[in-house]
Design an enzyme around this catalytic site. Structure first.
Site, PDB file in Angstrom:
ATOM      1  N   GLU A   1       0.875  -1.171   0.000  1.00  8.79           N
ATOM      2  CA  GLU A   1       0.000   0.000   0.000  1.00  8.79           C
ATOM      3  C   GLU A   1       0.910   1.219   0.000  1.00  8.79           C
ATOM      4  O   GLU A   1       1.507   1.561   1.025  1.00  8.79           O
ATOM      5  CB  GLU A   1      -0.922   0.007   1.227  1.00  8.79           C
TER       6      GLU A   1
ATOM      7  N   CYS B   1      -1.929   8.725   1.985  1.00  2.00           N
ATOM      8  CA  CYS B   1      -1.670   8.317   0.599  1.00  2.00           C
ATOM      9  C   CYS B   1      -2.707   8.921  -0.341  1.00  2.00           C
ATOM     10  O   CYS B   1      -2.465   9.034  -1.546  1.00  2.00           O
ATOM     11  CB  CYS B   1      -1.649   6.791   0.478  1.00  2.00           C
TER      12      CYS B   1
END
Length: 392
Positions: free
Chosen positions: A315, A349
Site C-alpha cells: 500500500e 496516501c
C-alpha cells in the site's frame, strides 16, 4: 494549461496547498526546544492516559512473549512542539534518553517465538480464533479515546482522527469475528467414482507487517484481525517515529492472549530501523509481507520479497487530484479540498496534491480555497480546522 482547454490546472490553487503545507512545516520545525532538558509529557497530569495504556518513562520496543530489547535508543516526540513523550530508558546500567529499539538479533528471537506460536494457533478452530479477535476488539474499545489521543500526540493528526483510526481497528475486529464462522471452500465434482473434491483454506504461516507513521494503529489492525482468524501469526515492525502507539497496542493484545492461555509471541513486535525491515523482507520464514509506505521503499520491499518467492501486499503513495467541473458546488468543494489537503497533517496516501479546475470556476475556487486554508489553526499535538461557510 490555460487557453483553449476548458479544464485548467490552477497554479494559484496549487500555491494555496503549498501555503497550507508551509503552515504545518513552520510549526513542526521552527522550535528549538532542547529535548534533553524538556520534561516528559508522560509525567504531566494532562497526559495521564499514557500510563493508563501501560506506557512508562522506560519502554522496550521488542516483544516476543516478554518485553526486552538490546538495540540503540531513540525518542518519541510530539511533532507539534518536539517535546519528548517518553524517555529515560535504562540501558547498559545508565539512564539514557529514548526507547530501546530492536536489533537484527532481537528480530531473530522474535521470529522464532512467532513461528512457534503459529504452529499452535493453526490448530485452533476458526470460530475460536474469532472469539479471541472479538476480545481484542473489546480491549481496544475500552481504551478507544486513550489510544486515539496517543495516535494524535505521537503522529500529529487531530484527536478525532486519532480516535477514528482506533475505531477502524475495532470495526475490522468485528468484521473478522463474523468472517471466522463464514469463510469456506467449494465442493467440486470428481471424475473418480465415489469421490468428491473439497476446497480447504490453510494458514500461510507468519505475516510480517511493516507499517507507516501516518496510520500507526489502523494499518496493523487491518492485517492483525484478518491474519489471526485465518490461523496466522504476526510480527510487526512499526515506523521508527511512532513506536509508542505500537507498544500500547501490543500491550492490549498481550493482555487478551494471556487471559486465554495463548502464547503471547503470536503477535510479536520489533521496533527498529531499516536493518530490521530488511531482515523481515528477506526472511523466508515470513510467508507474507504487508508493507505500507512510500512507493520508493515499497519497490525495494517488493523486489526483496519476490526474490524469495514470498507473498507481498503493498500500500504505497499517491499523487492525487481533485477535479472541479463547471457545475461543481463550491460550498462542498472548498472544505473538502482543504481537509483533503491538510487532514491527517497532510500525510495520507490519498492527500490532495493538485487541483484541476474548470476555467469558469477558477477565480472563485482559488479565492475561497485560499481563504479557507488560512483558517487552519495549529495547536499543540493537533491541527484544528475552523471552516465557516460565511467566511469563504
Amino acid at each position: 494549461m490555460l487557453g483553449s482547454n476548458p479544464i485548467v490546472s490552477s497554479g494559484r490553487a496549487q500555491s494555496m496547498l503549498s501555503r497550507s503545507a508551509s503552515l504545518l512545516t513552520s510549526a513542526l520545525s521552527s522550535t528549538s526546544i532542547s529535548l534533553r532538558m524538556s520534561s516528559l509529557l508522560i509525567n504531566e497530569s494532562k497526559y495521564g492516559f499514557l500510563k493508563e495504556l501501560g506506557l512508562q518513562e522506560k519502554n522496550h520496543g521488542v516483544f516476543d512473549g516478554s518485553w526486552k530489547a538490546s538495540g540503540p535508543v531513540s525518542q518519541s516526540v510530539n511533532p507539534a512542539n518536539n517535546r519528548p513523550i517518553a524517555e529515560l530508558s535504562l540501558r547498559m546500567g545508565r539512564f539514557v534518553e529514548g526507547i530501546v529499539n530492536g536489533t537484527v538479533e532481537d528480530y531473530e528471537r522474535a521470529i522464532s517465538a512467532t513461528k512457534a506460536a503459529q504452529s499452535m494457533w493453526a490448530d485452533v478452530p476458526a470460530p475460536r480464533r474469532g472469539e479471541i479477535v472479538r476480545q481484542i476488539g473489546d480491549k481496544l474499545r475500552s481504551q478507544l479515546k486513550n489510544l486515539g489521543h496517543l495516535v494524535s500526540l505521537e503522529m500529529g493528526k487531530i484527536a478525532p482522527e486519532g480516535v477514528g483510526e482506533v475505531q477502524e481497528y475495532v470495526d475490522i475486529c468485528d468484521f473478522a469475528t463474523g468472517l471466522s464462522r463464514t469463510y469456506n471452500g467449494q465442493i467440486m465434482q470428481s471424475e473418480r467414482p465415489g469421490h468428491m473434491l473439497l476446497e480447504n483454506w490453510n494458514p500461510l504461516g507468519v505475516v510480517g507487517v511493516i507499517s507507516a507513521f501516518n496510520f500507526p494503529c489502523a494499518v496493523y489492525g487491518w492485517n492483525n484481525a484478518l491474519a489471526l482468524i485465518t490461523g496466522n501469526a504476526l510480527l510487526w515492525k512499526p515506523a521508527p517515529s511512532t513506536p509508542l502507539t505500537a507498544i500500547a497496542v501490543t500491550r492490549l493484545i498481550e493482555d487478551v492472549l494471556k487471559a486465554n492461555d495463548i502464547p503471547t509471541g503470536l503477535c510479536s513486535l520489533v521496533c527498529g530501523e531499516a536493518d530490521v525491515g530488511q531482515a523481515l523482507s528477506k526472511d523466508k520464514r515470513v510467508n507474507l509481507v504487508s508493507f505500507t509506505g512510500s512507493t520508493e521503499i515499497g519497490r525495494i520491499v517488493g523486489q526483496q520479497v519476490q526474490a524469495r518467492f514470498g507473498k507481498v501486499l503493498l500500500e504505497l503513495g499517491g499523487n492525487n487530484a481533485i477535479i472541479v467541473a463547471d457545475d461543481a458546488d463550491l460550498d462542498m468543494v472548498v472544505p473538502a479540498t482543504v481537509f483533503a489537503a491538510v487532514g491527517t497533517a497532510g500525510q495520507r496516501c490519498t492527500t490532495t496534491r493538485r487541483l484541476i479546475v474548470h476555467e469558469s470556476k477558477y477565480e472563485e475556487e482559488a479565492d475561497r480555497a485560499e481563504r479557507a486554508s488560512t483558517r487552519s489553526l495549529i495547536t499543540c499535538g493537533m491541527i484544528a480546522f475552523v471552516l465557516w461557510h460565511d467566511e469563504y
